[in-house]
Design an enzyme around this catalytic site. Structure first.
Site, mmCIF file in Angstrom:
data_model
loop_
_atom_site.group_PDB
_atom_site.id
_atom_site.type_symbol
_atom_site.label_atom_id
_atom_site.label_comp_id
_atom_site.label_asym_id
_atom_site.label_seq_id
_atom_site.Cartn_x
_atom_site.Cartn_y
_atom_site.Cartn_z
ATOM 1 N N TYR A 197 0.894 -0.947 -0.080
ATOM 2 C CA TYR A 197 0.059 0.017 -0.165
ATOM 3 C C TYR A 197 0.904 1.321 -0.098
ATOM 4 C CZ TYR A 197 -4.739 -2.038 0.258
ATOM 5 O OH TYR A 197 -5.873 -2.802 -0.030
ATOM 6 N N ASP A 335 -3.851 -34.956 8.265
ATOM 7 C CA ASP A 335 -4.959 -35.548 7.592
ATOM 8 C C ASP A 335 -4.240 -36.794 6.581
ATOM 9 O OD1 ASP A 335 -7.092 -34.019 8.667
ATOM 10 O OD2 ASP A 335 -7.060 -32.937 6.552
#
Length: 454
Positions: A197, A335
């Site tokens: 920015y 997982d």
């Protein structure tokens, strides 16, 4: 830009005090006790180490002893090397690699000003300017088996302002260099979003400033954290560890149920202390919260860490730092799918995007505790909890079988082959089908007791 880099060498806050009106009656009645008084009478919950902790942690302690011996041996070898005048690259390690190093603020600033002086000299010679930057392309990524991590090769590319195709990238590079120089001079830290920015018109998209940020780190030869650019908080830690963060004492057993956010300013952490037997590295925040709420880290002394999925830079640096200092094993709970294994690989071997800084971002020899493909049958996981792998899942699994960091571990290869063959995957939360606290009361204690990690 050049003038700003070469010439660079209160916040005050005040708060008005408020007076509270005195209460009409200061004598509490017997029927209405003070909330503060009643709260103070509540007894604090105490958490004891599990009665079977010694048996459960026996193999984990042996693993820790092995790590300590390995570290001592490595230290002895490094000490013997330092006695010689010439430090030789160990056999098998390629010599054509580039790795950044930790630098002090002043050294980084001086290197930036050296680059700026070189650019100014080129411009005064009416040559435009060009920058020679290490290539971070995939073709320049090298996996070093001896180190078990990805590093950057020594190929370089030229970024010339006089070249139409490269002029914008060259301008962005110089602008980022100027902004980072100003940040270092002010001795503050910013995020990548802050950097974007500051000049939206030039950068247009944050991916442009983010990519150049890594280029500047390799150009200067320092880590990205040395440039005082940090990532937003993402990772969490809870358990038997305490440290000082910028002078503040942090005890991660007393940070509430959710634990402590891993700070982006890893360089401000000091005096790390712990009595943990191991570190539990968890992929999912849901599994992390189950362990945090059940105070699993008290029953079996440990540190629990999660990055809520794909690991961020701060979590990777924090894990690498505490593992190096505490010399305790790291057990991964992810997982049972190809992406869980990829997440473990990023922690262990690093990512290609930041291969230039893999030394400070990787944690070697993480053990795969679960959830493994073989666990699905071993723990009789219900069929409805076993999900079908997508075509993309199967493709990713087959690609992982070709990766060197997988091939070097036969047991990992075997598990991945089971996954690809059965075409089944499962999440850690699937264990909740046996009960909400099954993972902390049955699954993990059994895994630890049997030393069931690879």
């Amino acid at each position: 830009t050049l003038v700003s880099i070469m010439s660079g060498r209160k916040r005050s806050s005040s708060a008005a005090s408020k007076k509270r009106a005195s209460s009409v009656s200061t004598t509490p009645t017997s029927s209405s006790a003070s909330p503060v008084a009643s709260a103070s009478k509540k007894k604090k919950r105490t958490y004891a180490i599990a009665k079977d902790a010694d048996k459960v942690l026996q193999k984990c302690r042996k693993l820790r002893q092995q790590l300590v011996k390995k570290a001592e041996l490595k230290k002895e070898l490094e000490g013997s090397d330092s006695d010689s005048d010439v430090l030789e690259v160990p056999q098998g390690i390629p010599k054509n690699i580039l790795e950044v190093v930790e630098m002090k603020e002043l050294a980084v600033i001086e290197n930036m000003e050296t680059v700026a002086l070189r650019v100014a000299t080129q411009i005064l010679s009416k040559q435009g300017f060009s920058l020679e930057i290490p290539s971070r392309a995939a073709s320049n990524q090298i996996y070093v088996k001896e180190w078990d991590r990805i590093v950057l090769g020594d190929k370089r590319g030229t970024r010339s302002f006089m070249n139409v195709k490269e002029s914008r990238k060259a301008a962005i590079t110089l602008r980022v260099l100027q902004l980072l120089h100003a940040v270092l001079m002010k001795r503050i830290h910013i995020t990548k979003r802050d950097l974007f920015y500051t000049d939206v018109k030039l950068f247009v998209d944050q991916s442009d400033s983010d990519g150049v940020l890594d280029d500047v780190a390799t150009l200067i030869g320092c880590t990205r954290s040395n440039l005082h650019v940090v990532a937003s908080d993402k990772g969490l830690v809870v358990g038997r560890i305490n440290f000082e963060e910028d002078g503040d004492y942090i005890d991660c057993t007393k940070m509430g149920v959710g634990g402590k956010a891993i700070p982006p300013y890893i360089d401000k952490i000091e005096n790390i202390r712990s009595d943990a037997e191991f570190i539990l590295l968890v992929e999912k925040e849901a599994a992390y919260m189950r362990m945090a709420e059940d105070r699993f880290y008290h029953r079996y002394p440990c540190i629990v860490i999660t990055a809520k999925g794909q690991p961020d830079v701060a979590t990777r640096m924090f894990l690498s730092r505490i593992t190096s200092e505490l010399q305790i094993p790291v057990l991964g709970l992810v997982d049972s799918d190809p992406y869980g294994l990829k997440i473990l690989s990023v922690y262990m071997s690093g990512s290609k995007n930041m291969s230039y800084d893999s030394a400070s971002l990787t944690t070697p020899d993480i053990k795969w505790l679960g959830l493994r493909p073989s666990d699905l049958d071993r723990y009789d996981l219900p069929d409805q909890c076993r999900l079908d792998m997508t075509e993309n899942d199967i493709k990713t699994g087959k690609e992982l079988l070709k990766e060197e960091f997988i091939q070097k571990n036969p047991e990992w290869m075997k598990e991945l082959q089971i996954m690809v063959k059965t075409k089944k995957k499962a999440e850690i939360q699937a264990l909740s089908s046996f009960g909400f606290q099954y993972i902390t009361e049955e699954y993990l204690p059994r895994k630890l007791k049997e030393g069931d990690w690879i």
